[in-house]
Design a protein around this motif. Structure first.
Motif, PDB file in Angstrom:
ATOM      1  N   GLU A  52      64.071  36.632 -26.996  1.00 58.70           N
ATOM      2  CA  GLU A  52      62.962  36.696 -26.781  1.00 58.70           C
ATOM      3  C   GLU A  52      62.260  37.883 -27.481  1.00 58.70           C
ATOM      4  N   ILE A  53      63.007  39.033 -27.544  1.00 58.67           N
ATOM      5  CA  ILE A  53      62.495  40.249 -28.147  1.00 58.67           C
ATOM      6  C   ILE A  53      62.545  39.951 -29.734  1.00 58.67           C
ATOM      7  N   ASP A  54      63.339  39.233 -30.310  1.00 57.99           N
ATOM      8  CA  ASP A  54      63.424  38.790 -31.837  1.00 57.99           C
ATOM      9  C   ASP A  54      62.175  37.836 -32.115  1.00 57.99           C
ATOM     10  N   GLY A  55      61.820  36.951 -31.271  1.00 55.35           N
ATOM     11  CA  GLY A  55      60.754  36.050 -31.371  1.00 55.35           C
ATOM     12  C   GLY A  55      59.297  36.738 -31.196  1.00 55.35           C
ATOM     13  N   ARG A  56      59.184  37.611 -30.308  1.00 53.56           N
ATOM     14  CA  ARG A  56      58.016  38.465 -30.213  1.00 53.56           C
ATOM     15  C   ARG A  56      57.780  39.502 -31.291  1.00 53.56           C
ATOM     16  N   GLY A  57      58.736  39.854 -32.126  1.00 52.73           N
ATOM     17  CA  GLY A  57      58.611  40.809 -33.193  1.00 52.73           C
ATOM     18  C   GLY A  57      58.515  42.317 -32.707  1.00 52.73           C
ATOM     19  N   THR A  58      59.150  42.512 -31.540  1.00 47.27           N
ATOM     20  CA  THR A  58      59.425  43.959 -30.927  1.00 47.27           C
ATOM     21  C   THR A  58      59.715  44.816 -31.668  1.00 47.27           C
ATOM     22  N   ALA A  59      61.001  44.458 -32.619  1.00 41.89           N
ATOM     23  CA  ALA A  59      61.461  45.385 -33.172  1.00 41.89           C
ATOM     24  C   ALA A  59      60.722  46.158 -34.524  1.00 41.89           C
ATOM     25  N   ARG A  60      59.879  45.341 -34.982  1.00 42.61           N
ATOM     26  CA  ARG A  60      59.043  45.710 -36.088  1.00 42.61           C
ATOM     27  C   ARG A  60      57.995  46.478 -35.336  1.00 42.61           C
ATOM     28  N   ALA A  61      57.340  46.016 -34.342  1.00 48.00           N
ATOM     29  CA  ALA A  61      56.420  46.847 -33.586  1.00 48.00           C
ATOM     30  C   ALA A  61      56.746  47.974 -33.190  1.00 48.00           C
ATOM     31  N   HIS A  62      58.101  48.475 -33.190  1.00 54.22           N
ATOM     32  CA  HIS A  62      58.713  49.843 -32.640  1.00 54.22           C
ATOM     33  C   HIS A  62      59.033  50.475 -34.193  1.00 54.22           C
ATOM     34  N   ARG A  76      73.184  51.341 -28.960  1.00 53.33           N
ATOM     35  CA  ARG A  76      74.102  51.925 -29.711  1.00 53.33           C
ATOM     36  C   ARG A  76      75.222  51.092 -30.071  1.00 53.33           C
ATOM     37  N   MET A  77      74.959  49.886 -30.778  1.00 51.14           N
ATOM     38  CA  MET A  77      76.253  48.848 -31.313  1.00 51.14           C
ATOM     39  C   MET A  77      75.876  48.981 -32.811  1.00 51.14           C
ATOM     40  N   THR A  78      76.916  48.619 -33.285  1.00 48.39           N
ATOM     41  CA  THR A  78      76.758  48.561 -35.023  1.00 48.39           C
ATOM     42  C   THR A  78      75.955  47.227 -35.024  1.00 48.39           C
ATOM     43  N   VAL A  79      75.220  47.475 -36.545  1.00 49.67           N
ATOM     44  CA  VAL A  79      74.536  46.646 -37.144  1.00 49.67           C
ATOM     45  C   VAL A  79      75.201  45.168 -37.100  1.00 49.67           C
ATOM     46  N   PRO A  80      76.473  45.242 -37.726  1.00 48.68           N
ATOM     47  CA  PRO A  80      76.861  43.724 -37.967  1.00 48.68           C
ATOM     48  C   PRO A  80      77.083  42.940 -36.413  1.00 48.68           C
ATOM     49  N   ALA A  81      77.478  43.785 -35.537  1.00 51.22           N
ATOM     50  CA  ALA A  81      77.704  43.314 -34.080  1.00 51.22           C
ATOM     51  C   ALA A  81      76.385  42.843 -33.697  1.00 51.22           C
ATOM     52  N   ALA A  82      75.280  43.607 -33.756  1.00 47.78           N
ATOM     53  CA  ALA A  82      73.847  43.275 -33.657  1.00 47.78           C
ATOM     54  C   ALA A  82      73.635  42.089 -34.005  1.00 47.78           C
ATOM     55  N   ARG A  83      73.757  42.088 -35.490  1.00 49.59           N
ATOM     56  CA  ARG A  83      73.088  40.971 -36.206  1.00 49.59           C
ATOM     57  C   ARG A  83      74.006  39.612 -35.841  1.00 49.59           C
ATOM     58  N   ARG A  84      75.288  39.473 -35.257  1.00 52.38           N
ATOM     59  CA  ARG A  84      75.982  38.332 -34.827  1.00 52.38           C
ATOM     60  C   ARG A  84      75.335  38.055 -33.422  1.00 52.38           C
ATOM     61  N   LEU A  85      74.768  38.792 -32.830  1.00 53.41           N
ATOM     62  CA  LEU A  85      74.290  38.634 -31.444  1.00 53.41           C
ATOM     63  C   LEU A  85      72.906  37.804 -31.403  1.00 53.41           C
ATOM     64  N   VAL A  86      71.927  38.531 -32.500  1.00 53.84           N
ATOM     65  CA  VAL A  86      71.012  37.707 -32.734  1.00 53.84           C
ATOM     66  C   VAL A  86      70.995  36.345 -33.241  1.00 53.84           C
ATOM     67  N   ASP A  87      71.917  36.197 -34.195  1.00 48.04           N
ATOM     68  CA  ASP A  87      72.430  34.857 -34.856  1.00 48.04           C
ATOM     69  C   ASP A  87      72.604  34.114 -33.610  1.00 48.04           C
ATOM     70  N   LEU A  88      73.494  34.387 -32.734  1.00 49.95           N
ATOM     71  CA  LEU A  88      74.011  33.428 -31.707  1.00 49.95           C
ATOM     72  C   LEU A  88      72.947  33.188 -30.801  1.00 49.95           C
ATOM     73  N   ALA A  89      72.133  34.204 -30.463  1.00 48.22           N
ATOM     74  CA  ALA A  89      70.898  33.780 -29.605  1.00 48.22           C
ATOM     75  C   ALA A  89      69.940  32.923 -30.128  1.00 48.22           C
ATOM     76  N   THR A  90      69.859  32.966 -31.230  1.00 44.57           N
ATOM     77  CA  THR A  90      68.776  31.869 -32.226  1.00 44.57           C
ATOM     78  C   THR A  90      69.475  30.611 -32.092  1.00 44.57           C
ATOM     79  N   ALA A  91      71.056  30.499 -32.383  1.00 45.44           N
ATOM     80  CA  ALA A  91      71.614  29.249 -32.460  1.00 45.44           C
ATOM     81  C   ALA A  91      71.582  28.647 -31.007  1.00 45.44           C
ATOM     82  N   LEU A  92      71.883  29.328 -29.881  1.00 39.90           N
ATOM     83  CA  LEU A  92      71.944  28.882 -28.538  1.00 39.90           C
ATOM     84  C   LEU A  92      70.563  28.205 -28.035  1.00 39.90           C
ATOM     85  N   ASP A  93      69.436  28.884 -28.658  1.00 39.74           N
ATOM     86  CA  ASP A  93      68.008  28.409 -28.243  1.00 39.74           C
ATOM     87  C   ASP A  93      67.518  27.280 -28.844  1.00 39.74           C
ATOM     88  N   THR A  94      67.928  27.217 -29.918  1.00 42.47           N
ATOM     89  CA  THR A  94      67.168  26.347 -30.955  1.00 42.47           C
ATOM     90  C   THR A  94      67.952  24.909 -31.211  1.00 42.47           C
TER      91      THR A  94
END
Length: 416
Positions: A52-62, A76-94
């Motif tokens: 939901e945060i990714d879809g709203r564009g919250t990151a860029r607004a901040h 406080r997580m690494t960018v690679p770990a965060a990127r995998r989290l975003v990718d998985l959230a997208t895959a499971l949602d779509t």
């Protein structure tokens, strides 16, 4: 949802200091199973919120360049770990709601969910959505018996079970998907330790691994019977030799307008008396012996500091925000100065705090390093920049983001 999560937080907190030693063995195992199941259900909730945060564009607004970068700063997580989290959230949602349901039920772990999603995506490229859903069902069932590594290995031949006529084509697609994942996950992290040393971690794709081995192996052989270095020490020294060879070629691209070079910082007193200890422009400390040895083998550009660390002189090669003045800016900011950004100096441009078009001078007190994303963001947002009492940049957020407008600083480039 916030209230429900707060209640769950209280319930879990009550278990943290519980006397696990007093539990009978069967209750101990049952508690472990329950904690693990709860962890996976919370992971499903986290993925929903991330999506939901990714879809709203919250990151860029901040002010963050991507959701992964925003998560790094927020959680406080690494960018690679965060990127995998975003990718998985997208895959499971779509495309794969069955995986999310299994995760929410605690039937699979987060790592298993990632494997199943990757496999289902590969199957979908080769077959159709119905076949991919069948593959998900089989893999979710297998997840009760196999860990993520074994599950991924078995997933490469999943079509043998759900669509045998497409199995060979799927195997080729799986190989291509593995190559794409290797390309996506490649990274190299350089972490400065508290004692001044540098820790290298990362993942190389197959081609880069081959290049590294081809370059480093000839330099790792023992030099003779008196060579007492360990194999790890020989690889370390070989990497240093490769870097020296690369610098000597003169073919490396410019770094922020300057040739690739070593910049050593020393105090004014040490410079006037004799060449003492120093620091590289990347923040690493050097002993006097190392500084003297480098002086014999490299072109060192002195950056002279006063007692309070203020840059007094960095040479007279060029004017404006290039050459010596840019090096002074790099020494002060260390990289993009926007809070939460870890972009290095070579990715940054010098930004006038008071715009040049408005009469702002071109000097260190009116300049700050910003990466391309944050340079654009500053020009199109209500963030303001100022120098603190210590001469370091600080950023005041817009009132809609922080009603108190408390100044923020970047802590990723601190040298102390």
């Amino acid at each position: 949802m916030v209230e429900e999560l707060a209640q769950a937080d209280d319930a879990v907190a009550a278990c943290v200091d519980a006397a696990a030693w007093s539990l009978p063995e069967h209750d101990l195992i049952a508690a472990l199973d329950a904690a693990h199941r709860l962890q996976q259900r919370l992971a499903a909730v986290t993925l929903t919120l991330v999506r939901e945060i990714d879809g709203r564009g919250t990151a860029r607004a901040h002010g963050a360049s991507t959701t992964a970068v925003w998560l790094r700063e927020r959680l406080r997580m690494t960018v690679p770990a965060a990127r995998r989290l975003v990718d998985l959230a997208t895959a499971l949602d779509t495309g794969h709601p069955g995986i999310r349901h299994a995760l929410a039920d605690g039937a699979i772990s987060l790592d298993q969910a990632r494997v199943i999603a990757d496999t289902a995506t590969t199957v979908h490229r080769t077959a159709d959505a119905e076949t991919a859903d069948k593959a998900v069902g089989v893999l979710v069932e297998w997840a009760g018996q196999f860990d993520p590594t074994m599950l991924r290995r078995m997933g490469t031949r999943i079509l043998d079970h759900v669509a045998p006529d497409l199995a060979d084509a799927a195997a080729a697609a799986a190989l291509a998907a593995d190559d794409a994942r290797a390309t996506r996950d490649r990274h190299l992290t350089l972490s400065t330790q508290t004692d001044g040393r540098l820790r290298l971690t990362g993942i190389l794709d197959a081609e880069t691994a081959g290049l590294l081995r081809a370059a480093i192996d000839p330099l790792t052989a023992p030099t003779g019977p008196d060579d007492t270095r360990s194999s790890g020490q020989r690889r370390h020294d070989a990497l240093a030799d490769i870097c020296r060879l690369a610098l000597r070629t003169g073919e490396l691209p410019d770094n922020g307008g300057d040739p690739a070079q070593i910049v050593v910082t020393t105090s004014y007193d040490a410079l006037t008396q004799q060449l003492g200890s120093g620091a590289l422009d990347v923040g690493l400390q050097l002993t006097p012996d190392t500084v003297r040895r480098l002086a014999c083998d490299a072109a060192i550009l002195p950056a002279v500091l006063g007692g309070a660390g203020q840059v007094l002189d960095v040479g007279r090669q060029r004017r404006l925000l290039t050459g010596p003045m840019r090096r002074a800016l790099v020494l002060r900011d260390g990289g993009c100065a926007f809070p939460g950004c870890d972009r290095p100096p070579r990715w940054c441009a010098a930004h006038h705090i008071r715009h040049w078009a408005d009469g702002g001078p071109t000097n260190l007190t009116n300049s700050v390093l910003l990466c391309g994303h944050h340079h654009r963001h500053i020009h199109h947002s209500k963030w303001t920049i100022r120098l603190g009492d210590d001469g370091k940049p600080e950023f005041v957020p817009p009132a809609w983001l922080d009603p108190d407008q408390l100044p923020r600083r970047n802590h990723y480039h601190r040298r102390t």
